[in-house]
Design an enzyme around this catalytic site. Structure first.
Site: not given
Ligand code: 9MR
Length: 448
Positions: A156, A197, A233, A261, A263
């Site tokens: 990011e 990513n 997402h 990722e 969804d």
């Molecule tokens: O799925 C992850 C969640 O359990 C955490 O609380 C969250 C914190 O930012 O991160 C989520 O995963 C993220 C991923 O590492 C990077 N892209 C965004 C995802 C969703 O926030």
């Protein structure tokens, strides 16, 4: 991170074996991972280590051939206080993957979020920051050297407008922290595929173009960059129309692309119509990857709604994954199946029910379409879906009393929450506005 030849052959052998064995009642027939392997793709899921037993473990192992630790490899997880490491969950996930012939995508090394507080609260000179970053990469990548297929090295890095995100790394080291991180990761594990990513980079837009320019420049400088991760997402109804084109333009730079990722969230409660639309959209996203040779695969961000970040982060939204909270496959699961070339046996439509398409009104570029679903006495439906293939220039628009989506020429309309039931001897209708150019023939519709 292409599946190995042996993985492919295993997948083909499994498909062949299934032709001569009785189908099981479970969704996995054959499992997603075998369908994906037969296409030369991978299908993955983010996982939580503590849940990898029972049904959750069975599905994670049986359906997927990539795993990504959802949180276990983030800096805040592995080094919560300086110099004190906790590798338990990360090690467990890697061991689980190896036991089930799965690849692991390491996630993630250099990010602005989920860092330990000792790191974010510290005051560091640029030289100290560079050492911290390089040492962290050397240690974590080195720990799993030769065992991980890929790493999300930088996560990011961009703002929505394509400028660099102001992070501890950017502010301390400048934009070159990205090249430094990739170089350190290559040194620590020459075999791992190294990715950048990000999210909201699925379609062609300012942010994905900034990422594109970065990757092009890194390649030109000889910096080790092997792939781009499109997180995906997504929001129901908002799959970017330029997804495949965007994947292709990255592939054309000479890097792999992965959907990392995926969804697709919706406003709760979910309805049959929303879930049917979500199925179409999962199908479309996975198809976009299947269509591009260098798209290596698709990872869903949690395979079950009980292990999804969405409800916590977006109150009132959810149902974003392919399995429900009780591990039953949702329509979205079957969208992945069809995109990977599998066949889905729909519940049989009673012989007495049928759908009829008409065009009550047409003008120079537009028309109104009507579809009536009727059941003869003795037959009935509790939900329905009508599909057809348009000719060139025909496009479905706003629908009423159904949810309609069009992907390419394929149109799929599912019942609204209030009109899934068609009684014995009764009928329901829905309509839509359409546009046409050239000609506007009546398509052959299928009730499913
Ligand atoms: O799925 C992850 C969640 O359990 C955490 O609380 C969250 C914190 O930012 O991160 C989520 O995963 C993220 C991923 O590492 C990077 N892209 C965004 C995802 C969703 O926030």
């Amino acid at each position: 991170m292409r599946p190995s030849l042996s993985t492919l052959l295993t997948g083909i052998a499994a498909l062949a074996a299934l032709l001569v064995t009785a189908p099981t009642a479970h969704a996995a027939d054959p499992p997603l991972r075998d369908l994906a392997a037969a296409k030369g793709k991978a299908i993955g899921t983010a996982v939580t280590g503590s849940k990898l037993t029972g049904t959750y473990g069975d599905i994670a192992a049986g359906e997927f051939n990539w795993l990504t630790p959802g949180n276990a490899m983030k800096w805040g997880s592995v080094e919560p206080t300086r110099g004190n490491f906790n590798w338990t969950e990360a090690d467990q996930i890697v061991a689980f993957a190896e036991a089930h012939d799965q690849d692991v995508r390491g996630h993630t090394l250099v990010w602005h979020s989920q860092n330990p507080s000792w790191l974010t609260n510290g005051t560091w000179t640029p030289a100290q920051l560079g050492t911290l970053m390089n040492d962290h990469i050397a240690l974590e990548v080195g720990r799993y050297k030769g065992r991980l297929a890929a790493w999300d090295v930088v996560n990011e890095p961009f703002n929505e407008d394509g400028t660099y995100r102001q992070t501890v790394w950017y502010n301390g080291l400048g934009a070159d922290y990205i090249a430094q991180a990739l170089t350190a990761a290559r040194a620590a594990d020459p075999a791992a595929r190294l990715y950048i990513n990000d999210y909201n980079v699925e379609g062609v837009n300012a942010k994905s173009t900034a990422l594109y320019n970065l990757v092009r420049d890194l390649k030109a400088r000889g910096v080790p960059i092997d792939g781009v991760g499109l997180q995906a997402h997504l929001i129901l109804g908002q799959v970017p129309s330029t997804l495949q084109q965007n994947i292709q333009r990255f592939a054309d730079l000479g890097v792999d692309v992965a959907i990392t990722e995926l969804d697709i969230r919706m406003q709760l409660p979910s309805t049959a119509a929303k879930l049917a639309q979500q199925r179409t959209e999962y199908d479309a996203v996975v198809k976009a990857c299947v269509a591009v040779t260098r798209c290596t695969g698709v990872t869903v961000w949690g395979f079950t709604d009980s292990d999804s970040w969405i409800p916590d982060t977006f109150p009132g939204q959810g149902a974003a994954t392919p399995y429900d909270e009780n591990y039953a496959p949702k329509p979205a699961y079957y969208g992945i199946v069809t995109a990977l070339g599998g066949t889905v046996t729909e519940p049989p439509v009673p012989a007495g029910c049928s759908a009829a398409y008409s065009v009550p009104n047409q003008w120079n570029t537009g028309f109104t379409g009507n579809v009536t679903i009727s059941c003869a006495a003795g037959s009935s439906l509790s939900s329905w879906r009508v599909t057809w293939t348009f000719g060139a220039g025909q496009q479905v628009g706003q629908a009423w009393n159904a949810t309609c989506t069009q992907t390419g020429a394929a149109v799929s309309c599912a019942n609204a929450s209030w009109n899934g039931g068609v009684p014995s001897g009764g009928s329901v209708s829905f309509g839509f506005n359409g546009t046409w150019t050239g000609s506007n023939p009546l398509p052959t519709v299928t009730l499913g």
